[in-house]
Design a protein around this motif. Structure first.
Motif, PDB file in Angstrom:
ATOM      1  N   PRO A 322       3.514   3.516  11.734  1.00 23.55           N
ATOM      2  CA  PRO A 322       3.598   4.526  10.668  1.00 23.55           C
ATOM      3  C   PRO A 322       2.236   4.853  10.074  1.00 23.55           C
ATOM      4  O   PRO A 322       1.965   4.664   8.884  1.00 23.55           O
ATOM      5  CB  PRO A 322       4.520   3.864   9.637  1.00 23.55           C
ATOM      6  N   LEU A 323       1.346   5.358  10.949  1.00 27.20           N
ATOM      7  CA  LEU A 323      -0.029   5.661  10.551  1.00 27.20           C
ATOM      8  C   LEU A 323      -0.201   7.147  10.298  1.00 27.20           C
ATOM      9  O   LEU A 323       0.273   7.977  11.090  1.00 27.20           O
ATOM     10  CB  LEU A 323      -1.006   5.230  11.642  1.00 27.20           C
ATOM     11  N   ASP A 324      -0.887   7.466   9.230  1.00 28.30           N
ATOM     12  CA  ASP A 324      -1.302   8.843   8.982  1.00 28.30           C
ATOM     13  C   ASP A 324      -2.427   9.154   9.963  1.00 28.30           C
ATOM     14  O   ASP A 324      -3.467   8.479   9.960  1.00 28.30           O
ATOM     15  CB  ASP A 324      -1.794   8.976   7.540  1.00 28.30           C
ATOM     16  N   PRO A 325      -2.264  10.147  10.850  1.00 31.71           N
ATOM     17  CA  PRO A 325      -3.299  10.400  11.870  1.00 31.71           C
ATOM     18  C   PRO A 325      -4.631  10.848  11.290  1.00 31.71           C
ATOM     19  O   PRO A 325      -5.667  10.707  11.948  1.00 31.71           O
ATOM     20  CB  PRO A 325      -2.672  11.493  12.742  1.00 31.71           C
ATOM     21  N   LYS A 326      -4.631  11.374  10.069  1.00 35.04           N
ATOM     22  CA  LYS A 326      -5.881  11.822   9.455  1.00 35.04           C
ATOM     23  C   LYS A 326      -6.699  10.654   8.905  1.00 35.04           C
ATOM     24  O   LYS A 326      -7.921  10.616   9.038  1.00 35.04           O
ATOM     25  CB  LYS A 326      -5.589  12.827   8.340  1.00 35.04           C
ATOM     26  N   THR A 327      -6.000   9.684   8.307  1.00 31.10           N
ATOM     27  CA  THR A 327      -6.716   8.554   7.689  1.00 31.10           C
ATOM     28  C   THR A 327      -6.737   7.320   8.575  1.00 31.10           C
ATOM     29  O   THR A 327      -7.574   6.446   8.398  1.00 31.10           O
ATOM     30  CB  THR A 327      -6.053   8.166   6.354  1.00 31.10           C
ATOM     31  N   GLY A 328      -5.791   7.240   9.515  1.00 33.52           N
ATOM     32  CA  GLY A 328      -5.675   6.044  10.348  1.00 33.52           C
ATOM     33  C   GLY A 328      -5.081   4.869   9.609  1.00 33.52           C
ATOM     34  O   GLY A 328      -5.098   3.741  10.105  1.00 33.52           O
ATOM     35  N   LYS A 329      -4.533   5.119   8.426  1.00 27.65           N
ATOM     36  CA  LYS A 329      -3.972   4.041   7.606  1.00 27.65           C
ATOM     37  C   LYS A 329      -2.452   4.148   7.526  1.00 27.65           C
ATOM     38  O   LYS A 329      -1.880   5.221   7.717  1.00 27.65           O
ATOM     39  CB  LYS A 329      -4.574   4.085   6.200  1.00 27.65           C
ATOM     40  N   LEU A 330      -1.812   2.996   7.210  1.00 23.65           N
ATOM     41  CA  LEU A 330      -0.370   2.992   7.026  1.00 23.65           C
ATOM     42  C   LEU A 330       0.003   3.900   5.866  1.00 23.65           C
ATOM     43  O   LEU A 330      -0.674   3.901   4.832  1.00 23.65           O
ATOM     44  CB  LEU A 330       0.136   1.579   6.717  1.00 23.65           C
ATOM     45  N   VAL A 331       1.088   4.642   6.024  1.00 24.27           N
ATOM     46  CA  VAL A 331       1.547   5.484   4.919  1.00 24.27           C
ATOM     47  C   VAL A 331       2.125   4.602   3.815  1.00 24.27           C
ATOM     48  O   VAL A 331       2.675   3.532   4.070  1.00 24.27           O
ATOM     49  CB  VAL A 331       2.607   6.504   5.389  1.00 24.27           C
ATOM     50  N   ALA A 332       1.978   5.070   2.597  1.00 24.44           N
ATOM     51  CA  ALA A 332       2.530   4.334   1.466  1.00 24.44           C
ATOM     52  C   ALA A 332       4.044   4.532   1.427  1.00 24.44           C
ATOM     53  O   ALA A 332       4.568   5.519   1.931  1.00 24.44           O
ATOM     54  CB  ALA A 332       1.903   4.838   0.169  1.00 24.44           C
ATOM     55  N   GLY A 333       4.737   3.568   0.842  1.00 20.58           N
ATOM     56  CA  GLY A 333       6.169   3.722   0.654  1.00 20.58           C
ATOM     57  C   GLY A 333       6.987   2.678   1.375  1.00 20.58           C
ATOM     58  O   GLY A 333       6.462   1.707   1.938  1.00 20.58           O
ATOM     59  N   SER A 334       8.292   2.926   1.374  1.00 16.54           N
ATOM     60  CA  SER A 334       9.250   1.979   1.927  1.00 16.54           C
ATOM     61  C   SER A 334       9.438   2.191   3.422  1.00 16.54           C
ATOM     62  O   SER A 334       8.751   3.001   4.050  1.00 16.54           O
ATOM     63  CB  SER A 334      10.594   2.171   1.223  1.00 16.54           C
ATOM     64  N   VAL A 335      10.417   1.500   3.984  1.00 17.00           N
ATOM     65  CA  VAL A 335      10.701   1.646   5.409  1.00 17.00           C
ATOM     66  C   VAL A 335      11.147   3.072   5.743  1.00 17.00           C
ATOM     67  O   VAL A 335      10.925   3.546   6.864  1.00 17.00           O
ATOM     68  CB  VAL A 335      11.751   0.603   5.872  1.00 17.00           C
ATOM     69  N   LYS A 336      11.744   3.783   4.797  1.00 14.88           N
ATOM     70  CA  LYS A 336      12.132   5.172   5.063  1.00 14.88           C
ATOM     71  C   LYS A 336      10.900   6.042   5.316  1.00 14.88           C
ATOM     72  O   LYS A 336      10.865   6.838   6.266  1.00 14.88           O
ATOM     73  CB  LYS A 336      12.948   5.736   3.900  1.00 14.88           C
ATOM     74  N   GLU A 337       9.904   5.903   4.461  1.00 17.53           N
ATOM     75  CA  GLU A 337       8.672   6.678   4.652  1.00 17.53           C
ATOM     76  C   GLU A 337       7.988   6.283   5.952  1.00 17.53           C
ATOM     77  O   GLU A 337       7.466   7.134   6.680  1.00 17.53           O
ATOM     78  CB  GLU A 337       7.719   6.474   3.479  1.00 17.53           C
ATOM     79  N   GLN A 338       7.992   4.985   6.254  1.00 17.00           N
ATOM     80  CA  GLN A 338       7.339   4.522   7.481  1.00 17.00           C
ATOM     81  C   GLN A 338       8.093   4.996   8.725  1.00 17.00           C
ATOM     82  O   GLN A 338       7.487   5.382   9.722  1.00 17.00           O
ATOM     83  CB  GLN A 338       7.192   3.002   7.461  1.00 17.00           C
ATOM     84  N   THR A 339       9.415   4.986   8.671  1.00 22.17           N
ATOM     85  CA  THR A 339      10.212   5.500   9.786  1.00 22.17           C
ATOM     86  C   THR A 339       9.911   6.980  10.013  1.00 22.17           C
ATOM     87  O   THR A 339       9.707   7.431  11.150  1.00 22.17           O
ATOM     88  CB  THR A 339      11.715   5.310   9.521  1.00 22.17           C
TER      89      THR A 339
END
Length: 421
Positions: A322-339
């Motif tokens: 669940p990486l933001d392709p612009k930042t290369g970092k994990l997105v913030a939030g719960s498993v729903k946001e990561q999914t």
């Protein structure tokens, strides 16, 4: 080949049905079967009994699905077995061999941290040959080619390599010295090297180059060993001048296993392009059908894997975190946001090669917490407009970058790759 090949998604009442997956999804010459839990299809509950009874139920469910589309268990090419306890492997194999009469498929067996449904001790999925193809392809009597070599470890419960049509599936290789039959001494680097040597020996035995691999799955006892594994991995890929020129590496997924057979630290399996096809397909030049590897800036990229690798009528997508392709970092939030982010990444990859999410035939989901499955499903179903893909979901002890979820996929590729259009 016409770009109008039909994807056939089918369910039978003789096996457990699921609101978030289709039991079997056929496309061209392969059929993908969703992971089967030891569930009685009539009651919808886990069958009573020990690991042998549960294994038998999983395989009975697969058999019912296979037979519902006029196939037999000996058409199964590849089996993946997910165990709650790795110590159950011998009992599982005892039952397993009852279901195959003329040969044994390729096999990968790992211990998962958790399985869907409390009380399940085992879960099994499968890939099956589909010689009749899907419309408008004409049925043909393609031959399955199963082979072993003495230059790699042999097993009484699996075949090293099984080819059908334009793909070749390699059984998971443990870090076993084929001469001694023992796990090699040393740490994870030595073990990774032995796994890859075994795969290379299998491919050389059937005259297939190492760079014909389109997808690699690496199962690790300790996810913290990833960097050490990568050090060795890069010495094997690229393997040829052609691949080095193109900087080609396969699609790849790294998966945390709670335990592996023989107490190994690493186990690796592979899916391989097979340009020659299997009889009666005409033998083509090894590189006649082209591997098409593609990356897009709209999804996270890695120097160690290609986002999508197409060959013939299938497309293999690397495990997406669940990486933001612009930042290369994990997105913030719960498993729903990561999914949502994992699936957005897969969608971006597919759209970059002019495909859509409904072209997916199989999805694999690894969860850090199996209790998150309902939350994942809420998001998951919003990404598909048509029939849902076949699916396998299991819990893992860890996911790279401390993510909560990782997803990879296999998509149909009706247009084929040149010159096999």
């Amino acid at each position: 080949m016409s770009g109008n090949i039909v994807k056939l998604s089918r369910n039978t009442e003789n096996a457990p049905q699921n609101s978030v997956s289709t039991q079997t999804v056929a496309f061209s010459h392969y059929n993908n079967i969703s992971a089967q839990l030891p569930v009685d299809p009539k009651s919808g509950t886990i069958v009573p009994g020990d690991i042998k009874e549960q294994t038998r139920q999983c395989l009975n469910n697969i058999k019912a699905i296979v037979e519902s589309v006029d196939h037999a268990m000996d058409d199964v090419i590849k089996i993946n077995i997910f165990l709650k306890n790795i110590s159950d492997v011998d009992a599982v194999n005892e039952v397993y061999t009852e279901f195959f009469q003329s040969y044994l498929p390729t096999q990968t067996t790992v211990a998962a941290a958790a399985l869907p449904m409390d009380g399940a001790l085992v879960q099994i999925d499968a890939v099956m040959s589909n010689g009749e193809g899907t419309p408008p392809q004409e049925p043909c009597d393609l031959i399955k080619v199963a082979k072993n070599t003495e230059n790699a470890p042999r097993s009484s419960s699996s075949t090293q390599t099984v080819a059908f049509s334009h793909y070749n599936n390699i059984s998971a290789q443990l870090p076993i010295d084929p001469k001694s039959g023992e796990v090699v001494t040393g740490g994870v680097k030595s073990q990774t090297e032995q796994c890859l040597k075994n795969i290379k020996s299998i491919l050389e035995s059937i005259d297939v180059p190492f760079d014909d691999i389109v997808k690699i799955n690496i199962f690790l006892k300790n996810i913290s060993d990833t960097e050490a594994v990568n050090e060795v991995y890069t010495t094997f890929f690229p393997d040829s001048a052609i691949a080095r020129t193109a900087a080609y590496v396969p699609a790849r997924t790294i998966i945390s296993a709670s335990a592996l057979p023989m107490d190994a630290l690493v186990q690796i399996d592979a899916v391989v392009s097979h340009g020659d096809g299997t009889p009666p397909q005409a033998v083509e030049d090894r590189h006649g059908i082209v591997i098409r590897a593609n990356n897009t800036k709209d999804a996270p990229s890695s120097s160690l894997s290609t986002q999508t690798v197409a060959f013939s009528h299938y497309n293999h997508i690397s495990g997406q975190l669940p990486l933001d392709p612009k930042t290369g970092k994990l997105v913030a939030g719960s498993v729903k946001e990561q999914t949502g982010q994992c699936l957005k990444n897969i969608k971006a990859i597919l759209e970059s090669v002019d495909h859509v999410m409904d072209d997916i035939v199989k999805i694999n989901i690894q969860l850090g917490n199996i209790a998150d499955i309902d939350a994942v499903n809420e998001v998951y179903t919003t990404f598909f407009k048509s029939d849902l893909p076949a699916r396998t979901t299991f819990g893992v002890a860890a996911i790279p970058m401390d993510a909560l979820i990782q997803i990879d996929a296999v998509a149909s590729n009706a247009e084929g790759t040149p010159p096999g259009l």
